[in-house]
Design a protein around this motif. Sequence first.
Motif, PDB file in Angstrom:
ATOM      1  N   LEU A 189       0.833  -1.209   0.000  1.00 41.97           N
ATOM      2  CA  LEU A 189       0.000   0.000   0.000  1.00 41.97           C
ATOM      3  C   LEU A 189       0.865   1.255   0.000  1.00 41.97           C
ATOM      4  O   LEU A 189       1.876   1.309   0.695  1.00 41.97           O
ATOM      5  CB  LEU A 189      -0.864   0.047   1.252  1.00 41.97           C
ATOM      6  CG  LEU A 189      -2.195  -0.692   1.275  1.00 41.97           C
ATOM      7  CD1 LEU A 189      -2.738  -0.708   2.705  1.00 41.97           C
ATOM      8  CD2 LEU A 189      -3.206  -0.056   0.332  1.00 41.97           C
ATOM      9  N   PRO A 190       0.453   2.283  -0.734  1.00 37.17           N
ATOM     10  CA  PRO A 190       1.123   3.575  -0.576  1.00 37.17           C
ATOM     11  C   PRO A 190       0.728   4.206   0.755  1.00 37.17           C
ATOM     12  O   PRO A 190      -0.232   3.772   1.395  1.00 37.17           O
ATOM     13  CB  PRO A 190       0.581   4.387  -1.761  1.00 37.17           C
ATOM     14  CG  PRO A 190      -0.751   3.787  -2.045  1.00 37.17           C
ATOM     15  CD  PRO A 190      -0.627   2.319  -1.736  1.00 37.17           C
ATOM     16  N   THR A 226      -1.159   6.332   2.029  1.00 39.13           N
ATOM     17  CA  THR A 226      -2.339   7.177   1.919  1.00 39.13           C
ATOM     18  C   THR A 226      -2.904   7.466   3.302  1.00 39.13           C
ATOM     19  O   THR A 226      -2.521   6.857   4.293  1.00 39.13           O
ATOM     20  CB  THR A 226      -3.404   6.492   1.045  1.00 39.13           C
ATOM     21  OG1 THR A 226      -3.647   5.184   1.577  1.00 39.13           O
ATOM     22  CG2 THR A 226      -2.955   6.370  -0.390  1.00 39.13           C
ATOM     23  N   ALA A 233      -7.647   4.530  -0.211  1.00 36.62           N
ATOM     24  CA  ALA A 233      -7.129   3.271  -0.724  1.00 36.62           C
ATOM     25  C   ALA A 233      -7.977   2.142  -0.156  1.00 36.62           C
ATOM     26  O   ALA A 233      -8.684   2.310   0.854  1.00 36.62           O
ATOM     27  CB  ALA A 233      -5.660   3.081  -0.336  1.00 36.62           C
ATOM     28  N   ALA A 283     -12.255   1.324  -7.731  1.00 35.00           N
ATOM     29  CA  ALA A 283     -10.824   1.603  -7.875  1.00 35.00           C
ATOM     30  C   ALA A 283     -10.474   1.921  -9.323  1.00 35.00           C
ATOM     31  O   ALA A 283      -9.665   2.829  -9.592  1.00 35.00           O
ATOM     32  CB  ALA A 283     -10.004   0.413  -7.381  1.00 35.00           C
ATOM     33  N   LYS A 329      -7.958   4.908  -7.247  1.00 35.95           N
ATOM     34  CA  LYS A 329      -7.472   4.667  -5.888  1.00 35.95           C
ATOM     35  C   LYS A 329      -6.682   3.353  -5.832  1.00 35.95           C
ATOM     36  O   LYS A 329      -7.063   2.378  -6.490  1.00 35.95           O
ATOM     37  CB  LYS A 329      -8.646   4.581  -4.909  1.00 35.95           C
ATOM     38  CG  LYS A 329      -9.373   5.892  -4.682  1.00 35.95           C
ATOM     39  CD  LYS A 329     -10.542   5.707  -3.714  1.00 35.95           C
ATOM     40  CE  LYS A 329     -11.303   7.013  -3.542  1.00 35.95           C
ATOM     41  NZ  LYS A 329     -12.483   6.855  -2.638  1.00 35.95           N
ATOM     42  N   PRO A 330      -5.622   3.293  -5.068  1.00 35.24           N
ATOM     43  CA  PRO A 330      -4.896   2.030  -4.904  1.00 35.24           C
ATOM     44  C   PRO A 330      -5.808   0.971  -4.295  1.00 35.24           C
ATOM     45  O   PRO A 330      -6.556   1.249  -3.347  1.00 35.24           O
ATOM     46  CB  PRO A 330      -3.760   2.393  -3.947  1.00 35.24           C
ATOM     47  CG  PRO A 330      -3.611   3.877  -4.065  1.00 35.24           C
ATOM     48  CD  PRO A 330      -4.985   4.407  -4.338  1.00 35.24           C
ATOM     49  N   VAL A 374      -5.424  -3.007  -3.008  1.00 32.28           N
ATOM     50  CA  VAL A 374      -4.549  -4.137  -2.716  1.00 32.28           C
ATOM     51  C   VAL A 374      -5.388  -5.272  -2.146  1.00 32.28           C
ATOM     52  O   VAL A 374      -6.246  -5.053  -1.282  1.00 32.28           O
ATOM     53  CB  VAL A 374      -3.451  -3.731  -1.711  1.00 32.28           C
ATOM     54  CG1 VAL A 374      -2.615  -4.945  -1.303  1.00 32.28           C
ATOM     55  CG2 VAL A 374      -2.565  -2.650  -2.309  1.00 32.28           C
ATOM     56  N   SER A 382      -4.350  -3.005  -7.944  1.00 30.03           N
ATOM     57  CA  SER A 382      -2.990  -2.505  -8.135  1.00 30.03           C
ATOM     58  C   SER A 382      -1.917  -3.441  -7.575  1.00 30.03           C
ATOM     59  O   SER A 382      -0.770  -3.395  -8.026  1.00 30.03           O
ATOM     60  CB  SER A 382      -2.832  -1.119  -7.499  1.00 30.03           C
ATOM     61  OG  SER A 382      -3.302  -1.096  -6.170  1.00 30.03           O
ATOM     62  N   GLY A 404       2.850  -6.555  -7.973  1.00 28.54           N
ATOM     63  CA  GLY A 404       2.635  -5.115  -7.935  1.00 28.54           C
ATOM     64  C   GLY A 404       3.464  -4.395  -6.904  1.00 28.54           C
ATOM     65  O   GLY A 404       3.044  -3.373  -6.371  1.00 28.54           O
ATOM     66  N   THR A 447       4.026  -0.518  -6.713  1.00 24.52           N
ATOM     67  CA  THR A 447       3.060   0.425  -6.215  1.00 24.52           C
ATOM     68  C   THR A 447       3.406   0.847  -4.800  1.00 24.52           C
ATOM     69  O   THR A 447       2.798   1.754  -4.274  1.00 24.52           O
ATOM     70  CB  THR A 447       1.645  -0.173  -6.212  1.00 24.52           C
ATOM     71  OG1 THR A 447       1.624  -1.337  -5.370  1.00 24.52           O
ATOM     72  CG2 THR A 447       1.228  -0.583  -7.623  1.00 24.52           C
TER      73      THR A 447
END
Length: 256
Positions: free
Chosen positions: A128-129, A131, A183, A203, A208-209, A211, A230, A253, A256
């Motif tokens: 996950l980023p 966010t 996210a 998404a 939006k990310p 996962v 993502s 991924g 990301t």
Amino acid sequence: MTTLDSLIDEVRDSPVDQRVSVAFVTRQGARHAGRGRAYRNHVLSLRVGAAVGSCAIEPGELDDDIAYDCVGVPVKKLLSHENRAVRVAALDAALMDTRPHAEGAMTIERGTSLEKSRRRAAAVVDLLPRTRTVLVVGVVNSLLEQLRQRGQDYLPCDHAGGETEWGEPFLPDATALLGRCDAILASGMTLGNGTFEPLLAHAATTGKPFVAFAQTGSAVLPRFLGAGLSAVSAEPYPFFWLDGGPTTIFRYGLST
């Protein structure tokens, strides 16, 4: 790929002619040492060739006869089964047999159930980023613990109801919360209960990310990468909670 049904149709129309050789239901209860809450997992698993495909189900949703009834049945027939969990497990097994995981392998080192849960959670949340607010669909306390440690807010959503380890109530309707998150982090169980596609569509539309952490459908969910999904943490059977020794997940991924 944008829908589960379209992927099922694709596999059903392929030359696959395997039959299920072994079918079983795993019924598991757990309360990690040092944790205040217990939980249960029930999983339907089908063996096809060299692969095992799985779909988590709600406790009490299916009896053991469903597994016995799948033994010796062609995969193509099970892909049209009236029960979604059977269709998902059959699809997962068929894809795992023809396209086994071959990238992003990561070992979850041996340890107690809590140690392994935390190691897996860190590997999942790394996808996950950073966010602000994450919608978590399918609550796993170790995942929430990781988000808390990283200073990320979350919205805990789970069909089962109840509370998190920190007394926060599970929110019942993920789709009603989509406008409040930056996210999405969702269990593969969303494939089995029919809630995956609205998350995927949101998404894909918003960027939006999204996962997924997948024991259910670990070979299925990577097929949705780029269509709204993502990243995926794919964890085929045997799962980390079944054995204190090292187990393997496959992460897609990572960029990301």
